[in-house]
Design an enzyme around this catalytic site. Structure first.
Site, short mmCIF file in Angstrom:
data_model
loop_
_atom_site.label_atom_id
_atom_site.label_comp_id
_atom_site.label_asym_id
_atom_site.label_seq_id
_atom_site.Cartn_x
_atom_site.Cartn_y
_atom_site.Cartn_z
CB ILE A 103 -0.97 -0.02 1.22
CG1 ILE A 103 -1.96 1.15 1.16
CG2 ILE A 103 -0.22 -0.10 2.53
CD1 ILE A 103 -3.12 1.02 2.16
CB CYS A 104 1.10 4.13 0.80
SG CYS A 104 1.57 5.86 0.98
#
Length: 168
Positions: free
Chosen positions: A102-103
């Protein structure tokens, strides 16, 4: 139940570690925090949570895990040049094990040269980096492409965790 490796270094995005980690454990799975050194204290960049690494990446084998989670923040930047980290995610990918990032997490996948021909998402300002690494980038809350699960930001955590738990 599954055994999940969380790859973590200092300055991770607090909730992007805390939420998936707690949900994985709540669902009955084992979660190991793996860093560059065993017993290292790593702090979230928001200062809300701190973890101590359970194991050093040089001491673990991908065969011992069913899935990998790579939280965002600055943690991936602090991990992506380590050869053991790159070998671990490369071997996990070869074994078709789920890799949820994620991210800024996909930075590790880019450094491991795993994004060619894959459809992913990440923190939107990284779009050019992901495309330059060979990925088909989509700005969506969660993308599942074979064994990769990717999301953009903390607001996407519910979808990220939902897809992670599905594969576990």
């Amino acid at each position: 139940m599954s055994k999940v490796a969380f790859l973590l270094a200092d300055q991770f995005e607090d909730s992007e570690m805390q939420v998936p980690y707690e949900e994985v454990k709540k669902a009955g799975h084992q979660a190991d925090i793996i860093g560059l050194k065993k017993g290292q204290e790593v702090k979230g960049k928001q200062g809300k949570v701190t973890y101590t690494t359970d194991k050093a990446i040089a001491d673990v084998s991908v065969q011992d895990y069913d899935a990998v989670v790579i939280p965002g923040g600055s943690s991936p930047e602090n991990l992506r040049l380590d050869s053991h980290i790159l070998k671990f995610v490369t071997e996990a990918d070869k074994a078709s094990k789920p890799i949820a990032s994620i991210c800024h997490g996909p930075q590790i996948l880019a450094s491991a040269d795993l994004l060619k021909g894959r459809t992913i998402t990440s923190y939107p300002p990284l779009q050019d980096d992901m495309v330059n690494a060979g990925a088909n980038f989509k700005d969506e809350e969660v993308i599942v492409d074979r064994n990769f699960i990717t999301s953009r930001t903390p607001k996407d955590e519910p979808a990220f965790v939902r897809e992670l738990l599905k594969v576990l």
